[in-house]
Write an enzyme that holds these catalytic residues in place. Structure first.
Site, short mmCIF file in Angstrom:
data_model
loop_
_atom_site.label_atom_id
_atom_site.label_comp_id
_atom_site.label_asym_id
_atom_site.label_seq_id
_atom_site.Cartn_x
_atom_site.Cartn_y
_atom_site.Cartn_z
N TYR A 219 5.91 2.50 -3.62
CA TYR A 219 6.56 2.70 -5.01
C TYR A 219 6.60 4.13 -5.28
CZ TYR A 219 6.43 -2.35 -5.75
OH TYR A 219 6.59 -3.90 -5.70
N ASP B 223 -0.19 -9.86 -10.30
CA ASP B 223 0.58 -9.53 -11.24
C ASP B 223 1.76 -10.47 -11.52
OD1 ASP B 223 2.28 -7.90 -13.04
OD2 ASP B 223 3.53 -7.05 -11.39
N TYR C 281 5.57 4.09 -9.10
CA TYR C 281 4.19 4.33 -9.60
C TYR C 281 3.57 5.76 -9.13
CZ TYR C 281 3.86 -0.59 -10.67
OH TYR C 281 3.87 -2.12 -11.07
N LYS D 227 11.23 -5.57 -12.50
CA LYS D 227 11.81 -4.90 -11.40
C LYS D 227 12.91 -5.83 -10.68
CE LYS D 227 7.93 -2.33 -10.28
NZ LYS D 227 6.89 -2.97 -11.33
N TRP E 62 11.53 -5.36 -4.10
CA TRP E 62 10.76 -6.13 -5.31
C TRP E 62 11.38 -5.96 -6.56
CZ3 TRP E 62 7.09 -9.61 -4.89
CH2 TRP E 62 6.41 -10.11 -5.93
N GLU F 13 7.94 -4.57 -0.20
CA GLU F 13 8.20 -4.18 -1.61
C GLU F 13 8.57 -2.73 -1.71
OE1 GLU F 13 5.20 -5.39 -4.45
OE2 GLU F 13 4.80 -7.22 -3.43
N ASN G 211 -1.55 -10.60 0.49
CA ASN G 211 -0.62 -9.37 -0.11
C ASN G 211 -1.72 -8.31 -0.62
OD1 ASN G 211 1.95 -8.26 -1.24
ND2 ASN G 211 0.64 -8.72 -3.16
N GLU G 212 -1.60 -7.37 -0.40
CA GLU G 212 -2.46 -6.17 -0.88
C GLU G 212 -3.81 -6.28 -1.07
OE1 GLU G 212 -0.19 -4.58 -4.51
OE2 GLU G 212 1.32 -3.86 -3.19
N ASN H 148 3.96 -2.28 0.95
CA ASN H 148 4.46 -2.35 -0.43
C ASN H 148 4.56 -0.85 -0.81
OD1 ASN H 148 4.75 -5.27 0.08
ND2 ASN H 148 3.22 -5.61 -1.56
C1 GCB Z 1 2.80 -4.81 -6.09
C2 GCB Z 1 2.44 -6.29 -6.13
C3 GCB Z 1 3.32 -7.23 -7.13
C4 GCB Z 1 3.80 -6.48 -8.21
C5 GCB Z 1 4.43 -5.22 -8.03
C6 GCB Z 1 4.55 -4.34 -9.31
O1 GCB Z 1 2.67 -4.27 -5.40
O2 GCB Z 1 2.32 -6.80 -4.72
O3 GCB Z 1 2.79 -8.34 -7.08
O4 GCB Z 1 4.30 -7.35 -9.04
O5 GCB Z 1 3.55 -4.33 -7.11
O6 GCB Z 1 5.54 -4.68 -9.96
O7 GCB Z 1 3.65 -3.76 -9.83
#
Ligand code: GCB
Length: 600
Positions: A471, A158, A475, A570, A551, A506, A415-416, A469
Site C-alpha cells: 500500500y 478487516d 498506508y 477500496k 484490492w 493487493e 493472508n498477511e 500486499n
Molecule cells: C490488507 C488486508 C485486507 C484489508 C486491506 C485494507 O492488507 O489483507 O484484508 O482489507 O489491507 O484495506 O486495509
C-alpha cells in the site's frame, strides 16, 4: 467426500428456505435441550444467508455465540436402500447437528463443506427434525482467530464477521456401495491430453470410466480404479477458455464385466475435467507451458442484506463485471468461496488463487493494517499448536474440496500472517508440507504483509510464488505518489532478486464515489486513478511481476472503526456494483495496453 449430485444412482434434496431460528443470548440452548423438539420461541431465518444484516437490533447483528437453526424434512420414501446424509456447504465458523434429537456430529471451520451420515435416524417416508447449532465465536484456536474481551468479540481481519448457514444445506441419498472420492490430475503430451484419475470406492465391483467432450462424444474409456485416459488432439482448459470434458465413473455390480454395456450400475458419478498444466519456471508462471499474467482482484463474498450468502444472480453479475473489465483472475480473499462460484470459474476459464480462511494471524496489525493488537501472535496462550492443527485441517479440507478444479492454480495458505519471526517460521514450515502433501501438483504460497519486507520475511523462502500486499501511496507515503513509486520499485526489485514469480495480491486506495478533485488527494476518484497509474509504472518495469490484483473488486462491509466510513472503500466498484472512474481506466489497461499481458 464427494459433492452431492443427481445421477441415475444418486439424489439430492435442497433444504433452502425459511428455517426456525434463535440466537442463544443466554447460552441456555444446550441445557434446555433445544435440539430435542421444536425450537422454543423461534423466529424465522433464510437459508442460505448470513443472519447479521437481517437483524434490526445492533446486539443481534453483532451476536456471537450459539445460533440455532431448525427445520423438518420428509425423507423420500424411495430412499429406502440408500445411505442418507446431510451436506452442509458452509456453517460459519463451526456447527453441531442433530436429527430427531440424536446427535450426528460436528464440524470445525466455516466456508467449507461437511457431510454427516443420518444412520439410524434416516427413516424413508418419515418427517424428521433437523437441528443445526452454528457457533460464530472466534478464539485464538479458530481459523480465522479472534478473542472475546469483556464479552465483546474482537477479531483481527478487516471484514465483517458475517455468519450462519450462508450456503445451501442438502439431504443426499447415495448407494451403500459407492464411489467415495476421485482425484484427477491432467497432463499434456504433444497434441494429446492425459487424464489420470484415482478413484476410491466402497464396493467390490469393477469401475468403468468414460470421458466425453462438450458435445457428448466419447473421447476415451478405461476400466479400473487407477486410470490414465489419453485424449487425442485435446481441447485444453486455458485462461478465458473454460473447456470441460465430463468423466463419467460407474461402479458396477460385483462379478460383472466392465466391457459389457449392460452390466448393472451400482453407482454413477460425474466429474468435470479441464485438461491443463501449471508450473513455475524461474520468474514465470506457466499455464499449459505459456507464461500467464494475472490481472484482476482480491474479492469478498459480500453484499448488502444477505452478507456472505451465495446467490446465483449476484454471482453472475459480479462475474459479468469481472469479464467486462478484462480481468483474468481472482484471489478468494480471505476464505474459500462457494462451490457455485468455483464451478463458474472452471466453466469460464477464470484463474483462481484459492485461499484458506487463515487471515488475521498477525497481532502486529490492526483491523486493516495499522496498530498492534496487544498480543503475541504465536505463543502457548494465543495461536498455538491447536491453532496450527486446525489450520492444517483447513488446508486439507480446502484441497479435498477443490483439488479437481482446473481454475485453481495456486493455494494461498494464509493472508498477511506474522512472517518475520522465528515462531512464524516454525508455525508455517509444517503447513507448507501439509499443502504439498495434499496436492503435489499445484503451486503453494501465502500472502506477505508490508511489515515483513524482503530480507525480513522468514516464510517466503518456502513459497513457490511471492504474493505481496502493498500500500505505498496509501498506508505509507499517503498522498505522496513520487515517494511511493520510489519505495515500491526499490522493494519489488529486491524481491525480484529471489528469482520467483511475484504477484501483487493487493494494492489499492479507499475512494469515495463522487468525490472529485482537480489536484488529486487521497479518497478522491482522481487519486485512485493516479495511484493505479503509479503502481502500474512500477509493475511494468519489473519482469518478475506476473500479476496485479487490485484490492478490492467492490467496497465491502467491515467492523466499525476510525479507519472505515461505512465500509472499506477500496472497491473499483461500489458495494452496489456501480463503477468508480478507475474501473474504466483499469478496463483500458487490462484489455488494450497491458505490458504484463504482452509478457505472456
Ligand atoms: C490488507 C488486508 C485486507 C484489508 C486491506 C485494507 O492488507 O489483507 O484484508 O482489507 O489491507 O484495506 O486495509
Amino acid at each position: 467426500m464427494l459433492r452431492p449430485q443427481d445421477t441415475p444412482t444418486r439424489e439430492t434434496k435442497i433444504l433452502d428456505g425459511l428455517w426456525a431460528f434463535r440466537l442463544d443470548r443466554d447460552g441456555v440452548g444446550d441445557g434446555q435441550g433445544w435440539f430435542r423438539g421444536p425450537l422454543p420461541e423461534a423466529g424465522k431465518m433464510a437459508v442460505p444467508a448470513s443472519f447479521n444484516d437481517l437483524m434490526t437490533d445492533a446486539a443481534d447483528r453483532e451476536f456471537h455465540g450459539d445460533i440455532w437453526y431448525q427445520r423438518s424434512v420428509r425423507i423420500p420414501r424411495r430412499w429406502d436402500a440408500e445411505r442418507i446424509s446431510l451436506y452442509v456447504s458452509s456453517a460459519t465458523h463451526r456447527a453441531r447437528v442433530w436429527v430427531d434429537g440424536t446427535y450426528l456430529g460436528s464440524h470445525e471451520g466455516g466456508y467449507l463443506p461437511f457431510e454427516l451420515d443420518l444412520g439410524e435416524t434416516a427413516r424413508p417416508g418419515a418427517e424428521v427434525l433437523v437441528t443445526i447449532c452454528v457457533n460464530n465465536t472466534l478464539t485464538f484456536q479458530s481459523i480465522p482467530p479472534g478473542v472475546t474481551e469483556d464479552g465483546v468479540q474482537r477479531y483481527f481481519h478487516d471484514f465483517f464477521n458475517y455468519a450462519g448457514l450462508d450456503r445451501s444445506v442438502l439431504l443426499t441419498a447415495t448407494p451403500r456401495e459407492r464411489i467415495e472420492d476421485i482425484t484427477v490430475v491432467t497432463d499434456i503430451d504433444g497434441p494429446d491430453g492425459l487424464v489420470r484419475a484415482s478413484v476410491e470406492a466402497a464396493g467390490e465391483g469393477p469401475l468403468r470410466a468414460v470421458l466425453r467432450d462438450v458435445e457428448g462424444a466419447e473421447v476415451a474409456r478405461e476400466n479400473g480404479r487407477e486410470l490414465e485416459l489419453r485424449v487425442p488432439a485435446a481441447h485444453l482448459w486455458a485462461p478465458g477458455d473454460g473447456y470441460l470434458y465430463e468423466l463419467t465413473l460407474q461402479l458396477l455390480a460385483p462379478g460383472s464385466d466392465a466391457a459389457d454395456d449392460r452390466a448393472a450400475v451400482v453407482d454413477e458419478y460425474r466429474q468435470d475435467v479441464g485438461i491443463r498444466t501449471v508450473e513455475v519456471r524461474g520468474t514465470e508462471f506457466l499455464i499449459n507451458g505459456e507464461p500467464f499474467a494475472f490481472t484482476g482482484f482480491g474479492m469478498h463474498e459480500d453484499h448488502a442484506i444477505d452478507g456472505k450468502q451465495h446467490n446465483d444472480a449476484l454471482m453472475l453479475r459480479d462475474r459479468a463485471m469481472i469479464d467486462w473489465i478484462g480481468a483474468t483472475s481472482v484471489r478468494t480473499s480471505h476464505y474459500p468461496y462457494s462451490e457455485e462460484f468455483m464451478d463458474h470459474a472452471d466453466r469460464t476459464g477464470l484463474v483462481v488463487i484459492d485461499e484458506t480462511p487463515a487471515v488475521g494471524l498477525n497481532m502486529g496489525l490492526g483491523g486493516g493494517i495499522f496498530g498492534s493488537q496487544g498480543y503475541t501472535t504465536f505463543s502457548p496462550e494465543t495461536c498455538n499448536d491447536e491453532t496450527q492443527a486446525n489450520h492444517a485441517q483447513v488446508i486439507r479440507d480446502l484441497v479435498a474440496r477443490d483439488k479437481n478444479r482446473p481454475s485453481v492454480v495456486l493455494w494461498s495458505i494464509a493472508n498477511e500472517p506474522e512472517s518475520e519471526t522465528a515462531a512464524a517460521e516454525e508455525y508455517f514450515r509444517p503447513l507448507f508440507e501439509v499443502a504439498r502433501e495434499a496436492d503435489p501438483t499445484r503451486t503453494v504460497g501465502f500472502v506477505n504483509v508490508m511489515m515483513a519486507p524482503h530480507g525480513r520475511c522468514r516464510v517466503s523462502a518456502m513459497a513457490d510464488v511471492i504474493m505481496l500486499n502493498r500500500y505505498y501511496g496509501w498506508y505509507i507515503n499517503t498522498g505522496d505518489l513520487v515517494a511511493a513509486e520510489k519505495g515500491f520499485r526499490a522493494e519489488l526489485e529486491a524481491w525480484a532478486g529471489d528469482g520467483k514469480p511475484i504477484i501483487i495480491t493487493e494494492y489499492g486506495a479507499d475512494t469515495v464515489p463522487g468525490l472529485h478533485q482537480l489536484v488529486p488527494q487521497p479518497w478522491s476518484e482522481e487519486y485512485q486513478i493516479a495511484y493505479m497509474e503509479m503502481c502500474s509504472r512500477v509493475f511494468d518495469g519489473i519482469d518478475a511481476v506476473v500479476g496485479e490484483q487490485v484490492w478490492n473488486f467492490a467496497d465491502f462491509m467491515t467492523t466499525s472503526g476510525i479507519m472505515r466510513v461505512g465500509d472499506n472503500k477500496k472497491g473499483v466498484f461500489t458495494r452496489d456494483r456501480e463503477p468508480k472512474a478507475v474501473a474504466h481506466w483499469l478496463r483500458t489497461r487490462w484489455t488494450e495496453k497491458l505490458p504484463i499481458a504482452a509478457k505472456g
